[in-house]
Design an enzyme around this catalytic site. Structure first.
Site, PDB file in Angstrom:
ATOM      1  N   ASP A  90       1.449   1.854 -40.620  1.00  0.00           N
ATOM      2  CA  ASP A  90       1.565   0.489 -40.113  1.00  0.00           C
ATOM      3  C   ASP A  90       0.820   0.278 -38.797  1.00  0.00           C
ATOM      4  O   ASP A  90       0.961   1.048 -37.846  1.00  0.00           O
ATOM      5  CB  ASP A  90       3.042   0.152 -39.910  1.00  0.00           C
ATOM      6  N   SER A 142       0.122  -4.986 -39.794  1.00  0.00           N
ATOM      7  CA  SER A 142       1.302  -4.772 -40.620  1.00  0.00           C
ATOM      8  C   SER A 142       1.245  -5.708 -41.831  1.00  0.00           C
ATOM      9  O   SER A 142       0.188  -5.883 -42.418  1.00  0.00           O
ATOM     10  CB  SER A 142       2.565  -4.989 -39.780  1.00  0.00           C
TER      11      SER A 142
END
Length: 373
Positions: free
Chosen positions: A206, A44
Site C-alpha cells: 500500500d 492506496s
C-alpha cells in the site's frame, strides 16, 4: 501556459468509495467532458479510482458515472476470494505459520486472497488507453504511489509527458513507465490483509504506508492547482479531548488495528495539506522573491465519520468473512474504523458514495470560484 488542475486521491480500502461520489459531483459542477483534470494521482485504493478515471478520460461524464456505479454495486466476492476452501486454507496457513511456528513461515504474507480484485480491474480498466490519452494530450500525467517492502521506500510509478523530470528524495523516488494492473494492486494492498504485488522484480504494498507527502507527486508532475479528496471527517479539539478522557473498556485488537490503519491512511494527507497551505502563505508574503510558486489547493472531506457508517454492515457480510472479522474483535460498535477499510459491500459503499456526492454539491459555489480563478 494554461493551468494544470490535479486530482489527488488518497484512499484507504473501501472508504475510497467516498471519492467516487465526490468526483461525480465535481463533474456536474465544472461541466467539462474533456480536460476536467490534467494530472491524476492515486494512493492506496485511491489508485483504483485514479486508473478508472484516467482510462476513461475521453468522456468525463461517462467516467465519473461509471466509477460511481462501480462502487455502489460492489460485493466482498468482487475483492476477496470467498470460496470456503480458500478461506480455510488461508486460516490454516496463518495458524501454522504464526502460532505453531511452521518452518514454512515465509509463505504467509496476507490474511485475504485478492485474486478476484485483480481479475475485476484487468477486465474493467483499459490500461493501454491511459498511454494513448497522454500521447493525445487529453491527460498530462497519471501517478500511483506504492511502498517497496524491501527498501521500505515510497516509490511513485507514473506515466506522463517525457519532459517531466524524474525526482528523488530520501526514502522516496519516481519511476516513469506505462501503468498496469500490478501497479494498482501494489498501491492498494492493505498491509497484512492484502498480499504484496510483484512489479518488475520486487514486491510492493500500500502506497500510504510510506507516502508521507501525498500531494508531492502532483506537484512534481507540474500541478498549478490541486483538488484533494480525503476520507476522514473533521473532529473538533473538544471532541478529541472528550473521547480521550472518557472512561473506556480495554481495547480489542480490532480497535488497535483501526487506530493503526487511520495513522497509515489518514494522517499524512492532513499534515501535507497543512504544510502546503503554510508554504502558500510564505510565498504570498515573499512575493517575487520566493523561489517557490503558489499552488492553490481545495480539500474535500466527509461530513460524517465513515467508520461509524459501518455500524449495520456486519449482518450483510458473507458468513465466512463475518466469522473472520469477529475473530479479530469486530463486533457491535467495536473496531468500526478497521471494518470500514474492508467493507467492500454495497450496503456500505452506496451510502458513502451518496455522502461524497452530497458533501461536494454543497460546496458548488466554492468549487466554481476555485476552478475559475
Amino acid at each position: 501556459m494554461r493551468d494544470k488542475l490535479a486530482l489527488v486521491l488518497n484512499g484507504g480500502g473501501a472508504r475510497a468509495c467516498y471519492q467516487a461520489g465526490a468526483v461525480r459531483a465535481l463533474y456536474e459542477i465544472i461541466k467539462k467532458d474533456q480536460n476536467l483534470f490534467d494530472i491524476i494521482t492515486g494512493n492506496s485504493a485511491g489508485a483504483i479510482n485514479a486508473t478508472f478515471l484516467s482510462s476513461a478520460a475521453r468522456d468525463w461524464g461517462s467516467a465519473t458515472q461509471y466509477l460511481s456505479d462501480f462502487w455502489q454495486r460492489i460485493y466482498p466476492e468482487d475483492v476477496f476470494d470467498m470460496d470456503h476452501f480458500t478461506m480455510t486454507k488461508l486460516g490454516t496457513s496463518w495458524l501454522k505459520d504464526t502460532i505453531f511456528k511452521s518452518t514454512n513461515i515465509g509463505n504467509f504474507n496476507s490474511i485475504l486472497n485478492t485474486a478476484p480484485l485483480k481479475k475485476l480491474l484487468s477486465r474493467e480498466i483499459d490500461f493501454g488507453e491511459i498511454r494513448l490519452l497522454i500521447e493525445s494530450k487529453l491527460l498530462s500525467s497519471v501517478a500511483l504511489s506504492t511502498t517497496n517492502y524491501y527498501s521500505g521506500s515510497s516509490v511513485v510509478f507514473f506515466d506522463g509527458d517525457k519532459k517531466i523530470p524524474l525526482w528523488s528524495k530520501p526514502s522516496r523516488f519516481a519511476i516513469r513507465g506505462e501503468l498496469g494492473v500490478d501497479h494498482v494492486m501494489g498501491s492498494s494492498a492493505i498491509p497484512l490483509f492484502f498480499p504484496p504485488a510483484k512489479i518488475n522484480e520486487s514486491y510492493y504494498g500500500d502506497g500510504c504506508i510510506r507516502q508521507t507527502t501525498p500531494l508531492s507527486p502532483a506537484i512534481h508532475l507540474g500541478a498549478t492547482k490541486i483538488i484533494a479528496i480525503g476520507i476522514r471527517s473533521p473532529r473538533s479539539m473538544n471532541q478529541i479531548i472528550e473521547m480521550s478522557l472518557t472512561p473506556n473498556a480495554m481495547p480489542q485488537i480490532s480497535q488497535i488495528g483501526g487506530v493503526m490503519m487511520n495513522a497509515i491512511f489518514l494522517d499524512s494527507l492532513e499534515a501535507d495539506l497543512e504544510m502546503l497551505e503554510k508554504m502558500n502563505l510564505l510565498v504570498k508574503i515573499m512575493g517575487e522573491k520566493s523561489p517557490r510558486k503558489n499552488i492553490p489547493i481545495l480539500s474535500l472531506i466527509p461530513s460524517r465519520d465513515l467508520g461509524e457508517m459501518t455500524a449495520k454492515l456486519d449482518e450483510k457480510m458473507p458468513t465466512l468473512l463475518r466469522y473472520f472479522l469477529k475473530s479479530i474483535g469486530i463486533t457491535g460498535r467495536s473496531g468500526l474504523d478497521l471494518l470500514s477499510y474492508l467493507a467492500f459491500d454495497s450496503s456500505y459503499t452506496q451510502q458513502v458514495v451518496e455522502l461524497g456526492y452530497e458533501d461536494t454539491m454543497k460546496r458548488k459555489k466554492e468549487i466554481l470560484i476555485f476552478v475559475d480563478t
